[in-house]
Write a protein that holds these residues in place. Structure first.
Motif, PDB file in Angstrom:
ATOM      1  N   GLN A  44      21.477  44.176  42.343  1.00  0.00           N
ATOM      2  CA  GLN A  44      22.359  43.152  42.867  1.00  0.00           C
ATOM      3  C   GLN A  44      23.277  43.748  43.926  1.00  0.00           C
ATOM      4  O   GLN A  44      23.538  44.952  43.942  1.00  0.00           O
ATOM      5  CB  GLN A  44      23.192  42.509  41.765  1.00  0.00           C
ATOM      6  N   GLN A  45      23.740  42.892  44.802  1.00  0.00           N
ATOM      7  CA  GLN A  45      24.656  43.280  45.878  1.00  0.00           C
ATOM      8  C   GLN A  45      26.005  42.629  45.592  1.00  0.00           C
ATOM      9  O   GLN A  45      26.125  41.402  45.636  1.00  0.00           O
ATOM     10  CB  GLN A  45      24.113  42.827  47.228  1.00  0.00           C
ATOM     11  N   LEU A  46      26.996  43.431  45.272  1.00  0.00           N
ATOM     12  CA  LEU A  46      28.330  42.910  44.978  1.00  0.00           C
ATOM     13  C   LEU A  46      29.146  42.803  46.256  1.00  0.00           C
ATOM     14  O   LEU A  46      29.086  43.683  47.118  1.00  0.00           O
ATOM     15  CB  LEU A  46      29.051  43.811  43.980  1.00  0.00           C
ATOM     16  N   VAL A  47      29.891  41.720  46.373  1.00  0.00           N
ATOM     17  CA  VAL A  47      30.827  41.507  47.482  1.00  0.00           C
ATOM     18  C   VAL A  47      32.210  41.370  46.873  1.00  0.00           C
ATOM     19  O   VAL A  47      32.421  40.528  45.983  1.00  0.00           O
ATOM     20  CB  VAL A  47      30.450  40.245  48.285  1.00  0.00           C
ATOM     21  N   ARG A  48      33.156  42.187  47.313  1.00  0.00           N
ATOM     22  CA  ARG A  48      34.510  42.159  46.763  1.00  0.00           C
ATOM     23  C   ARG A  48      35.502  41.682  47.815  1.00  0.00           C
ATOM     24  O   ARG A  48      35.425  42.072  48.981  1.00  0.00           O
ATOM     25  CB  ARG A  48      34.897  43.544  46.234  1.00  0.00           C
ATOM     26  N   LEU A  49      36.455  40.854  47.355  1.00  0.00           N
ATOM     27  CA  LEU A  49      37.475  40.288  48.227  1.00  0.00           C
ATOM     28  C   LEU A  49      38.847  40.451  47.586  1.00  0.00           C
ATOM     29  O   LEU A  49      38.967  40.515  46.351  1.00  0.00           O
ATOM     30  CB  LEU A  49      37.206  38.802  48.459  1.00  0.00           C
ATOM     31  N   PRO A  50      39.914  40.478  48.401  1.00  0.00           N
ATOM     32  CA  PRO A  50      41.261  40.549  47.848  1.00  0.00           C
ATOM     33  C   PRO A  50      41.616  39.274  47.084  1.00  0.00           C
ATOM     34  O   PRO A  50      41.393  38.161  47.568  1.00  0.00           O
ATOM     35  CB  PRO A  50      42.146  40.710  49.089  1.00  0.00           C
TER      36      PRO A  50
END
Length: 239
Positions: A44-50
């Motif tokens: 899986q490809q995780l995308v993190r945001l504030p």
């Protein structure tokens, strides 16, 4: 819904608008085309945001994965969409979310958050091919979306904290560009109600974006590629 957005701000702006604890770091962030993480053939490809959450009685910021990964998925992004958690008109959100297994644990535990973005993209479903629009604030320096967060522990490795964006009914602008959902947008006088208020107080701040808060213009269809992140994404396109 809100399944794509953009960040383009200085950290000092985020700290001031959201009244965060401590001093802001230097610099800022520019990410013109942010999509939720996804499952891939080999993982899986995780995308993190504030994301902003209460920390020791104050507001703190940290990076969480998008979309939300329920605790029972053991750190794996679900096959079904959890980027948004839909509210419904004329029904208490607590009643709606009780029927959503992916999100009800976060709601029951009061795990609410604020998601700062500079804009979001929507696609006009009345056109073929669908026409993309960038939706942005008229006067405010940021859009702040209501979210829920949760924690999921993989079979091995550290827990993953992740979030979803709560959606609601559209306002006139979003209906005009052919869309039937909107992120639940909060202005500063409603931050506390969502973050730390009672369930009833939090439910009361969910509603269509106020008229006049947003503007929108057509953008290039290159935005359809979530890997495309060039400056021309901000340029207005002819209808």
């Amino acid at each position: 819904m809100c399944g794509r957005g953009g960040l383009d701000y200085r950290w000092e702006t985020v700290w001031e608008w959201l009244d965060l604890a401590g001093g802001p770091p230097d610099g800022g962030v520019t990410r013109r085309n942010v999509a939720p993480g996804r499952r891939t053939a080999d993982g899986q490809q995780l995308v993190r945001l504030p994301v902003v959450r209460p920390v020791d009685g104050q507001r703190g910021i940290s990076e969480l994965a998008w979309p939300l990964i329920p605790p029972w998925k053991h750190g794996r992004i679900p096959k079904f969409s959890t980027a948004n958690c839909r509210s419904e008109p004329d029904r208490p959100f607590s009643e709606v979310v009780a029927g959503k297994p992916a999100f009800r644990h976060a709601w029951q535990r009061g795990q609410r958050c604020l998601v700062p973005m500079s804009w979001f993209y929507e696609w006009d479903k009345s056109q073929s091919p669908r026409a993309p629009w960038r939706v942005f604030p008229v006067d405010d320096p940021l859009l702040v979306m209501a979210g829920l967060w949760d924690r999921s522990k993989p079979d091995d490795g550290d827990p993953i904290e992740s979030f979803t964006i709560v959606t609601t009914e559209p306002n006139a602008l979003l209906r005009r560009i052919g869309h039937d959902r909107a992120p639940a947008l909060l202005r500063p006088d409603r931050f506390d109600a969502w973050l730390t208020g009672s369930d009833a107080e939090a439910e009361a701040v969910l509603g269509p974006p106020p008229e006049g808060l947003l503007d929108a213009h057509r953008v290039t269809r290159r935005v359809n590629n979530p890997g495309y992140d060039e400056p021309d994404l901000l340029e207005e396109q002819a209808d």
